[in-house]
Scaffold this active site. Sequence first.
Site, PDB file in Angstrom:
ATOM      1  N   LYS A 112       0.839  -1.203   0.000  1.00 50.27           N
ATOM      2  CA  LYS A 112       0.000   0.000   0.000  1.00 50.27           C
ATOM      3  C   LYS A 112       0.873   1.251   0.000  1.00 50.27           C
ATOM      4  CE  LYS A 112      -1.883   2.501   3.170  1.00 50.27           C
ATOM      5  NZ  LYS A 112      -1.711   3.832   2.529  1.00 50.27           N
ATOM      6  N   GLU A 165      10.168   0.850  10.445  1.00 51.55           N
ATOM      7  CA  GLU A 165      11.157   1.903  10.216  1.00 51.55           C
ATOM      8  C   GLU A 165      10.426   3.216  10.445  1.00 51.55           C
ATOM      9  OE1 GLU A 165      12.828   4.745   8.871  1.00 51.55           O
ATOM     10  OE2 GLU A 165      13.033   3.911   6.844  1.00 51.55           O
ATOM     11  N   CYS A 167      13.403  10.564   7.163  1.00 55.03           N
ATOM     12  CA  CYS A 167      13.421  10.035   8.525  1.00 55.03           C
ATOM     13  C   CYS A 167      14.810  10.163   9.153  1.00 55.03           C
ATOM     14  CB  CYS A 167      12.957   8.588   8.533  1.00 55.03           C
ATOM     15  SG  CYS A 167      13.748   7.609   7.261  1.00 55.03           S
ATOM     16  N   GLU A 225      10.159  15.313  15.822  1.00 54.00           N
ATOM     17  CA  GLU A 225      10.462  15.244  14.393  1.00 54.00           C
ATOM     18  C   GLU A 225       9.579  16.255  13.657  1.00 54.00           C
ATOM     19  OE1 GLU A 225       9.221  11.663  12.115  1.00 54.00           O
ATOM     20  OE2 GLU A 225      11.251  11.680  11.327  1.00 54.00           O
TER      21      GLU A 225
END
Length: 491
Positions: free
Chosen positions: A195, A269, A303, A400
């Site tokens: 997906k 991850e 990331c 983040e």
Amino acid sequence: MSELERKQDGAPVPADWTYASAPESRDIVQIAERYGHFVGGEWLEPTETYETIAPRDEEPLAAVGHGTEADVGKAVAAARAAYADGWSSLPGSERAKYLFRIARLLQERAREFAVLESLNGGKPIKESRDVDVPLAAAHFFYYAGWADKLEYAFPNRRPRPVGVAGQIIPWNFPLLMLAWKVAPALACGNTVVLKPAETTPLSALLFADVLRQAELPPGVVNIVTGDGRTGAAIVESEDVDKIAFTGSTEVGKEIQRRLAGTGKRLTLELGGKAANIVFDDAALDQAVEGIVNGIYFNQGHVCCAGSRLFVQESIYEPLVAKLERRLSTLRVGDPLDKNTDVGAINSAAQLEKIRELVASGVEEGARIYQPPCVLPEKGYWFVPTVFTNVAQSYRIAQEEIFGPVLSVLTFRTPEEALEKANNTPYGLSAGVWTEKGSRILWMAQRLRAGVVWANTYNRFDPSSPFGGYKESGFGREGGLHGLGPYLEFDE
Ligand code: NAI
Ligand code: MG
């Protein structure tokens, strides 16, 4: 540039060094008006659709299926049938042929993929052209090479495939994350339900056409589009043996909770808040390039972005001065322009998140620097930003941001740098800039990060494993390590 041709009294130097626009033609990509799900080698008519857009100007690009539980069920059934019907028992050398074909087709159609990736995701064409697409092809080449050598990779352990892999990927590197997931899964003899992220489905749907060209047996790779609900349906599906997820820590934790006790395999991850650490003996100009690449590459939607810059106190002022000067030369604008350095923010929601965190930085007392910059009127944009005067407790130093926003902090000794760098719930990556090899090794051994770059940043290679510690997730992708999650062993 016309200035050059004019007769001038002085030296023939252009009065203005701005770049002329150099747009890549978008005519090379054919986008359909409407896409279904790619299931069992055919297009499954979706029951619901939504519109996917170009973040550079909010232009609607196509209607895309919103996968329901029933759609996911059909995709999983197709993957299971293909697994049992021969894919899992095909000799590795035969599986490798398909992977090599896919890799070559990606190379042949590289320009098409690069344009589509930049159009649908907002990243500069020079990045999709020079990084995303070539690395995606490289991953297929690399894992094609392992497909018939698994017994040598794991001697005396009799590796066999896990089964059906459900793979959920994010929007920051759509094609590359597809390659990271699909290539090792197929090399090991698994079948896949993938997906793509809701804002960037188009390169995965074009990839379905590559699979057709490669004559991959139907059902080996199935692609279902949609948002988190579609992703959740994949996670919950009883007949999926393994989930591989890249995305937010929040959703990663949710998936881990749902899978607890089911026996399904999982790799995650997740996010990061990487420290990029510059010692006073580093080559400053190179470090500045590395810092810029570390945080402004792909609009900071990375990331492993070097979002916390730690500068040794003695070089703080010259380094920040150089950095701010360099920032004013970054070209922000049309992702399809070959001169663009920083493209469009991927979505309205992500832009909102960046704005909110930047406002918190100003409010908490950090000093903000943004170069003068004319942003396009339509679309989603954010000026490259540097914060100085940042305390470790500020949200911009903790959370983040996933945008083109850097927080600068300082340190005096290597011990202090290390302590501050590791003071984060994340642990995906880090950078160290110093002339001393022994200091690089000392730091690399102690940094709690899956990847440590020395005197460089954001370097990727399919043979090198990637993954995190702590809230950045677990499991490794890439390299020999990347095969493990897709194999079972008779022991
Ligand atoms: P997200 O984690 O919600 O989305 C990532 C993928 O997971 C998408 O395909 C999404 O449809 C799917 N998903 C969402 N909810 C799900 C669920 N309950 N079950 C299964 N699949 C689900 O990330 P989002 O909301 O797009 O971004 C939020 C923040 O996450 C970003 O601002 C960034 O900080 C971080 N992020 C980190 C990424 C990374 O590479 N580690 C990638 C994308 C986002
Ligand atoms: Mg989300």
